[in-house]
Motif scaffolding. Structure first.
Motif, PDB file in Angstrom:
ATOM      1  N   LEU A  31       6.756   0.813  -1.795  1.00 61.40           N
ATOM      2  CA  LEU A  31       6.696  -0.593  -1.485  1.00 61.40           C
ATOM      3  C   LEU A  31       5.775  -0.941  -0.490  1.00 61.40           C
ATOM      4  CD1 LEU A  31       7.578  -3.433  -1.886  1.00 61.40           C
ATOM      5  CD2 LEU A  31       9.583  -2.963  -0.452  1.00 61.40           C
ATOM      6  N   ALA A  32       5.844  -0.114   0.669  1.00 57.57           N
ATOM      7  CA  ALA A  32       4.774  -0.189   1.792  1.00 57.57           C
ATOM      8  C   ALA A  32       3.375  -0.216   1.415  1.00 57.57           C
ATOM      9  CB  ALA A  32       5.221   0.614   2.878  1.00 57.57           C
ATOM     10  N   SER A  33       3.143   0.876   0.571  1.00 59.96           N
ATOM     11  CA  SER A  33       1.782   0.977   0.144  1.00 59.96           C
ATOM     12  C   SER A  33       1.250   0.037  -0.778  1.00 59.96           C
ATOM     13  CB  SER A  33       1.508   2.417  -0.694  1.00 59.96           C
ATOM     14  OG  SER A  33       0.466   2.358  -1.077  1.00 59.96           O
ATOM     15  N   ALA A  34       2.172  -0.612  -1.693  1.00 59.46           N
ATOM     16  CA  ALA A  34       1.765  -1.635  -2.608  1.00 59.46           C
ATOM     17  C   ALA A  34       1.470  -3.157  -1.620  1.00 59.46           C
ATOM     18  CB  ALA A  34       2.955  -1.979  -3.698  1.00 59.46           C
ATOM     19  N   SER A  35       2.411  -3.227  -0.850  1.00 60.32           N
ATOM     20  CA  SER A  35       2.156  -4.376   0.143  1.00 60.32           C
ATOM     21  C   SER A  35       1.010  -4.482   0.638  1.00 60.32           C
ATOM     22  CB  SER A  35       3.571  -4.755   1.157  1.00 60.32           C
ATOM     23  OG  SER A  35       4.740  -4.571   0.302  1.00 60.32           O
ATOM     24  N   GLU A  36       0.509  -3.073   1.275  1.00 63.55           N
ATOM     25  CA  GLU A  36      -0.715  -3.051   2.040  1.00 63.55           C
ATOM     26  C   GLU A  36      -1.964  -3.458   1.285  1.00 63.55           C
ATOM     27  OE1 GLU A  36      -3.569  -2.674   4.970  1.00 63.55           O
ATOM     28  OE2 GLU A  36      -1.296  -2.924   5.159  1.00 63.55           O
ATOM     29  N   ARG A  37      -1.787  -3.003  -0.225  1.00 64.88           N
ATOM     30  CA  ARG A  37      -2.815  -3.068  -1.095  1.00 64.88           C
ATOM     31  C   ARG A  37      -3.188  -4.433  -1.247  1.00 64.88           C
ATOM     32  NH1 ARG A  37      -5.422   0.889  -4.222  1.00 64.88           N
ATOM     33  NH2 ARG A  37      -4.645   3.269  -3.568  1.00 64.88           N
ATOM     34  N   ILE A  38      -1.964  -5.123  -1.967  1.00 59.06           N
ATOM     35  CA  ILE A  38      -2.203  -6.742  -2.041  1.00 59.06           C
ATOM     36  C   ILE A  38      -2.656  -7.318  -0.562  1.00 59.06           C
ATOM     37  CG2 ILE A  38      -0.741  -8.779  -2.492  1.00 59.06           C
ATOM     38  CD1 ILE A  38       1.017  -6.753  -4.132  1.00 59.06           C
ATOM     39  N   ARG A  39      -2.175  -7.061   0.733  1.00 60.35           N
ATOM     40  CA  ARG A  39      -2.574  -7.652   1.768  1.00 60.35           C
ATOM     41  C   ARG A  39      -4.114  -7.453   2.039  1.00 60.35           C
ATOM     42  NH1 ARG A  39      -4.276  -6.618   6.365  1.00 60.35           N
ATOM     43  NH2 ARG A  39      -4.176  -4.419   6.052  1.00 60.35           N
ATOM     44  N   ALA A  40      -4.590  -6.213   1.618  1.00 58.73           N
ATOM     45  CA  ALA A  40      -6.102  -5.881   1.816  1.00 58.73           C
ATOM     46  C   ALA A  40      -7.074  -6.522   0.781  1.00 58.73           C
ATOM     47  CB  ALA A  40      -6.332  -4.364   1.826  1.00 58.73           C
ATOM     48  N   MET A  41      -6.451  -6.760  -0.386  1.00 57.37           N
ATOM     49  CA  MET A  41      -7.106  -7.415  -1.465  1.00 57.37           C
ATOM     50  C   MET A  41      -7.129  -9.094  -1.137  1.00 57.37           C
ATOM     51  SD  MET A  41      -6.222  -6.019  -5.335  1.00 57.37           S
ATOM     52  CE  MET A  41      -4.330  -5.531  -4.700  1.00 57.37           C
ATOM     53  N   GLU A  42      -6.139  -9.506  -0.739  1.00 61.00           N
ATOM     54  CA  GLU A  42      -6.087 -10.904  -0.147  1.00 61.00           C
ATOM     55  C   GLU A  42      -6.863 -11.241   1.109  1.00 61.00           C
ATOM     56  OE1 GLU A  42      -1.709 -12.568  -1.669  1.00 61.00           O
ATOM     57  OE2 GLU A  42      -1.946 -11.668   0.349  1.00 61.00           O
ATOM     58  N   GLU A  43      -7.227 -10.373   2.050  1.00 61.59           N
ATOM     59  CA  GLU A  43      -8.046 -10.375   3.070  1.00 61.59           C
ATOM     60  C   GLU A  43      -9.620 -10.326   2.809  1.00 61.59           C
ATOM     61  OE1 GLU A  43      -7.344  -7.649   6.164  1.00 61.59           O
ATOM     62  OE2 GLU A  43      -5.356  -8.652   6.783  1.00 61.59           O
ATOM     63  N   SER A  44      -9.636  -9.386   1.674  1.00 62.12           N
ATOM     64  CA  SER A  44     -11.086  -9.296   1.105  1.00 62.12           C
ATOM     65  C   SER A  44     -11.412 -10.430   0.458  1.00 62.12           C
ATOM     66  CB  SER A  44     -11.013  -8.055   0.275  1.00 62.12           C
ATOM     67  OG  SER A  44     -12.467  -7.768  -0.583  1.00 62.12           O
TER      68      SER A  44
END
Length: 308
Positions: A31-44
């Motif tokens: 879950l932590a990895s998935a949340s971080e990936r989504i956050r990184a995409m949103e920032e990008s």
């Protein structure tokens, strides 16, 4: 913008499940990895992709755009894999198959076992959904192949092929009063205690809906995972009555003290159909699955001793 195919699959899984937790699980990701990936995409991208709600998440307008393009990209990747699979041994393909409850529990296991044995480089991602949801998933590209009941009108917009016949019946303990009936309407059973399938089951949602249309509701003493056999076992013990596929009822009656009563309701007799958006537009491995299922249906229809 910096994201990869893993990110795109994660976005689709979160959108399809309505949950980052469930999307991460379907992606085999913490879950932590998935949340971080989504956050990184949103920032990008400089925008949010999902609205966080009290119960799950839903895509924003930007999220819907990403989802649409992610499906197109992943479909093209699957087509590439399928086409190259004819030339390169060991390259894997994946078919996204959605099916209603009866087909998932009764008709597909043997059919998929034969297909997977014959095609060791193809995987199948099977999900159970109500027929209406399956049609929408096929139409918008969220699934490659569907098995639906023919009562779904919007399936006419897709290419469909016959697959199997399914009849829903009532099963009761052998000494239950309703077990003496030769046939019965579903509304006549609603005063009795029921055993049902687990929450989220497409068939159980279907039965709940038909009960609601009569102004009533099922009196469920127990909801069980594990399918029709587990439900029939509880009926055998006198816990309640149940509505199951006829093939399962007849199989269970051989070893359990059950009565099987046909339902007279028109919706209880269903012809199951394979549906696709475009057979010619499917990746090679998905088209192979459809051809396999159609061949089995043809053999069962012609053969004197159909297993269905």
């Amino acid at each position: 913008m910096r994201f990869d195919l893993v990110d795109l699959r994660l976005i689709l899984h979160v959108a399809e499940t309505g949950s980052i937790t469930h999307g991460a699980a379907r992606s085999a990701m913490a879950l932590a990895s998935a949340s971080e990936r989504i956050r990184a995409m949103e920032e990008s991208l400089g925008t949010t992709l999902f609205d966080r709600k009290r119960r799950g998440v839903g895509p924003t307008a930007a999220g819907l755009t990403v989802i649409q393009h992610a499906r197109l990209v992943l479909q093209q990747i699957e087509r590439l894999r399928g086409d190259l699979g004819q030339h390169a041994r060991g390259l894997r393909g994946r078919v996204r198959l959605s099916s209603n409850t009866a087909a998932t529990l009764e008709f597909l296991p043997a059919a998929l076992a034969g297909f997977l044995q014959a095609h060791p480089t193809i995987d199948v991602d099977l999900t159970e959904r109500p027929s209406g949801e399956i049609v929408r998933a096929i139409a918008n590209g969220a699934a490659d192949v569907g098995i639906v009941a023919d009562a779904v009108d919007s399936a006419a917009e897709l290419e469909t092929f016959p697959f199997a016949e399914d009849r829903l019946v009532l099963v009761t303990p052998r000494r239950h009063a309703l077990g003496r009936q030769r046939r019965i309407a579903f509304r006549e059973t609603l005063a009795c205690d029921f055993v049902g399938l687990a929450p989220g089951s497409a068939l159980q949602d279907h039965l709940d809906d038909h009960a609601a249309r009569t102004g009533s509701r099922l009196k469920l003493r127990l909801r069980l995972p594990g399918g029709f056999d587990a439900v029939c076992r509880m009926a055998d013990k006198g816990i309640g009555i149940a509505v199951v596929s006829r093939t399962a009822a007849l199989r269970c009656r051989k070893t359990m003290a059950l009565r099987v009563v046909p339902l007279v309701d028109p919706w209880a007799h269903r012809r199951l159909r394979i549906c696709v958006k475009s057979l010619s537009g499917l990746p090679v491995h998905a088209r192979s699955l459809v051809e396999h299922l159609r061949r089995l249906e043809s053999e069962d229809r012609k053969g004197p001793s159909s297993s269905r």
